[in-house]
Write a protein that holds these residues in place. Sequence first.
Motif, mmCIF file in Angstrom:
data_model
loop_
_atom_site.group_PDB
_atom_site.id
_atom_site.type_symbol
_atom_site.label_atom_id
_atom_site.label_comp_id
_atom_site.label_asym_id
_atom_site.label_seq_id
_atom_site.Cartn_x
_atom_site.Cartn_y
_atom_site.Cartn_z
ATOM 1 N N GLY A 15 12.875 78.721 60.561
ATOM 2 C CA GLY A 15 14.071 79.389 60.043
ATOM 3 C C GLY A 15 15.298 78.511 60.167
ATOM 4 O O GLY A 15 15.567 77.949 61.226
ATOM 5 N N LEU A 16 16.024 78.391 59.065
ATOM 6 C CA LEU A 16 17.217 77.544 59.035
ATOM 7 C C LEU A 16 18.475 78.402 58.845
ATOM 8 O O LEU A 16 19.386 78.061 58.115
ATOM 9 C CB LEU A 16 17.084 76.507 57.901
ATOM 10 N N VAL A 127 6.090 77.522 55.561
ATOM 11 C CA VAL A 127 6.014 78.678 56.462
ATOM 12 C C VAL A 127 4.813 78.534 57.399
ATOM 13 O O VAL A 127 3.812 77.926 57.028
ATOM 14 C CB VAL A 127 5.868 80.004 55.667
ATOM 15 N N GLY A 295 17.511 85.099 68.096
ATOM 16 C CA GLY A 295 18.338 85.667 67.014
ATOM 17 C C GLY A 295 17.759 86.968 66.487
ATOM 18 O O GLY A 295 17.103 87.726 67.205
HETATM 19 C C1 LIG Z 1 26.672 92.750 56.227
HETATM 20 C C2 LIG Z 1 26.486 92.051 57.545
HETATM 21 C C3 LIG Z 1 27.593 91.800 58.348
HETATM 22 C C4 LIG Z 1 27.450 91.140 59.568
HETATM 23 N N1 LIG Z 1 28.547 90.930 60.342
HETATM 24 C C5 LIG Z 1 28.425 90.225 61.486
HETATM 25 C C6 LIG Z 1 29.579 89.947 62.287
HETATM 26 O O1 LIG Z 1 30.693 90.401 62.008
HETATM 27 N N2 LIG Z 1 29.412 89.161 63.376
HETATM 28 C C7 LIG Z 1 28.183 88.644 63.725
HETATM 29 O O2 LIG Z 1 28.109 87.886 64.715
HETATM 30 N N3 LIG Z 1 27.068 88.933 63.012
HETATM 31 C C8 LIG Z 1 27.169 89.709 61.906
HETATM 32 N N4 LIG Z 1 26.059 89.999 61.185
HETATM 33 C C9 LIG Z 1 24.741 89.580 61.676
HETATM 34 C C10 LIG Z 1 24.466 88.115 61.441
HETATM 35 O O3 LIG Z 1 24.753 87.742 60.106
HETATM 36 C C11 LIG Z 1 23.004 87.849 61.755
HETATM 37 O O4 LIG Z 1 22.705 88.381 63.017
HETATM 38 C C12 LIG Z 1 22.694 86.379 61.762
HETATM 39 O O5 LIG Z 1 23.105 85.740 60.559
HETATM 40 C C13 LIG Z 1 21.188 86.208 61.964
HETATM 41 O O6 LIG Z 1 20.860 84.866 61.947
HETATM 42 P P1 LIG Z 1 19.358 84.403 62.200
HETATM 43 O O7 LIG Z 1 19.386 82.926 62.015
HETATM 44 O O8 LIG Z 1 18.858 84.955 63.477
HETATM 45 O O9 LIG Z 1 18.485 85.087 61.050
HETATM 46 P P2 LIG Z 1 18.594 84.943 59.477
HETATM 47 O O10 LIG Z 1 19.992 84.781 59.026
HETATM 48 O O11 LIG Z 1 17.818 86.065 58.897
HETATM 49 O O12 LIG Z 1 17.845 83.563 59.154
HETATM 50 C C14 LIG Z 1 16.455 83.475 59.119
HETATM 51 C C15 LIG Z 1 16.051 82.230 58.343
HETATM 52 O O13 LIG Z 1 14.629 82.111 58.409
HETATM 53 C C16 LIG Z 1 14.106 81.909 57.114
HETATM 54 N N5 LIG Z 1 12.744 82.468 57.125
HETATM 55 C C17 LIG Z 1 12.371 83.763 57.066
HETATM 56 N N6 LIG Z 1 11.049 83.874 57.136
HETATM 57 C C18 LIG Z 1 10.550 82.614 57.252
HETATM 58 C C19 LIG Z 1 9.246 82.077 57.380
HETATM 59 N N7 LIG Z 1 8.178 82.876 57.380
HETATM 60 N N8 LIG Z 1 9.099 80.737 57.479
HETATM 61 C C20 LIG Z 1 10.190 79.912 57.439
HETATM 62 N N9 LIG Z 1 11.452 80.374 57.328
HETATM 63 C C21 LIG Z 1 11.625 81.714 57.238
HETATM 64 C C22 LIG Z 1 15.072 82.638 56.191
HETATM 65 O O14 LIG Z 1 14.961 82.150 54.874
HETATM 66 C C23 LIG Z 1 16.411 82.296 56.858
HETATM 67 O O15 LIG Z 1 16.890 81.043 56.435
HETATM 68 C C24 LIG Z 1 26.168 90.711 59.987
HETATM 69 C C25 LIG Z 1 25.047 90.985 59.200
HETATM 70 C C26 LIG Z 1 25.205 91.659 57.991
HETATM 71 C C27 LIG Z 1 23.981 91.946 57.173
#
Ligand SMILES: Cc1cc2nc3c(=O)[nH]c(=O)nc-3n(C[C@H](O)[C@H](O)[C@H](O)COP(=O)(O)OP(=O)(O)OC[C@H]3O[C@@H](n4cnc5c(N)ncnc54)[C@H](O)[C@@H]3O)c2cc1C
Length: 406
Positions: A15-16, A127, A295
């Motif tokens: 995941g990026l 993946v 995350g």
């Molecule tokens: C409307 C909204 C408002 C928000 N407001 C806030 C805020 O005010 N403050 C705050 O801190 N947070 C906020 N958040 C939450 C925050 O955006 C997320 O918690 C954060 O972006 C999550 O990041 P992540 O990298 O954990 O997951 P994700 O952003 O979901 O990234 C996952 C990555 O993994 C990739 N992936 C998925 N499956 C696979 C696979 N099988 N193999 C390889 N790659 C894969 C995806 O393509 C993606 O690039 C908000 C969320 C939403 C929806």
Amino acid sequence: MNTNPNPRQRALVVGLGVSGTASALRLCKAGWDVVVLEKATERRRGGYFLTLFGTGITAAERLGIEVPDRFSEDIAYYNVDRAGRRRRGMGFAEAVAGESRPVVRGDVEQAAFDALPDDVAIRYASVPVALRQDKDGVHVDIEDRAAGTVTTERFDLVVGADGLRSTVRRLVFGPDNGHIHRLGYMLAACALPGPVPGFRGTDGLVMSELGRSAWVFAFADRPPTVLFNYRTDDVDAEFTRPAIDSLRAVFGPEPTGSTLGWLLDRFEEAPDHLFDTAEQVRLDTWHRGRVVLVGDSAWCLTLYSGMGASSGLAGADMLGAMLEQHPGDVPGALGAWEAKLRPFIEFHQETGIAMRKLFVPADHTEYQIRSLFDHVVGTTVGRTVISKLEHRSKASRMKTVDIGLS
Ligand SMILES: Cc1cc2nc3c(=O)[nH]c(=O)nc-3n(C[C@H](O)[C@H](O)[C@H](O)COP(=O)(O)OP(=O)(O)OC[C@H]3O[C@@H](n4cnc5c(N)ncnc54)[C@H](O)[C@@H]3O)c2cc1C
């Protein structure tokens, strides 16, 4: 400084997004060789509004991530209604003590990506499809969707940072039901092409109604974004028609008025939008052997907590620190990491659920409370009192705490 005793140790980050990019960066700093898999064919950009609070800002700084700041003293929030009435209100981050940065998700992802060393191997359209681990390593079957091949590689550590619907979680911790908890609310968001008619570009808006709301989030230097939120008893039904049809049904049948009508029209035209359900991920443990989730894949807090990106950054930062503190003992490092992080995350999972009432009042009681709040923050004195109370609250402190030091 490279503190890893064995420079050939390999980590796979899946995941990026914010959490994966930050994890890859921190593991590189700790001396690991890092491979990143990203399902998408290229990096995504833009995204919805988010606020980075003190915890996330501190972690980003320690990681060397230069997150832009789109705040300005000019930003002002208004409570509005369909009839066109407006009254000064309060933004999402205004009451929280300490620095906070309004950004879009892509800002954080871009800044983290810019900080990544060149020797991180990023494989797009790739993946994991199976994982097998013994005490010495993890064998991962990796599907390259562009080439149509599956190859097996061995890693000393696998970080599942693949978001709410994580594949790593499913492969290692089992099926999603039991781990994903639906809150019964839908989210829809998109970037707006410019200011809402009749408002400045730095004006934010809140239209709060029973069971539904529309928020416009403002920035100093780019057009606002809109977020629609509504309650539903049947989440699956919301996905059986185009997102705009679900939104128009929920915000009808009453006439929208010009502002809500404009926002819905812009959502319908937007080249990109988010339409999803608000769900929390709850697991008894975030690590198994040499596999760890970071995350949203591990603890998705939902947008209501405002801490998803901040906790992803802080969790990634602390993961690297714990691996450095436990050289040659990956399971021990992961255990220590989780023990330190879990109280912080559980606090935000609980407050996230409570904060939902601020975004969308579900019943008459919540609606009355929200209306009273709007009435109080409609005056300068009211806003000052609420800010002072909030600044002293545990919720505010927990958004700014440096969990790397606590
Ligand atoms: C409307 C909204 C408002 C928000 N407001 C806030 C805020 O005010 N403050 C705050 O801190 N947070 C906020 N958040 C939450 C925050 O955006 C997320 O918690 C954060 O972006 C999550 O990041 P992540 O990298 O954990 O997951 P994700 O952003 O979901 O990234 C996952 C990555 O993994 C990739 N992936 C998925 N499956 C696979 C696979 N099988 N193999 C390889 N790659 C894969 C995806 O393509 C993606 O690039 C908000 C969320 C939403 C929806």
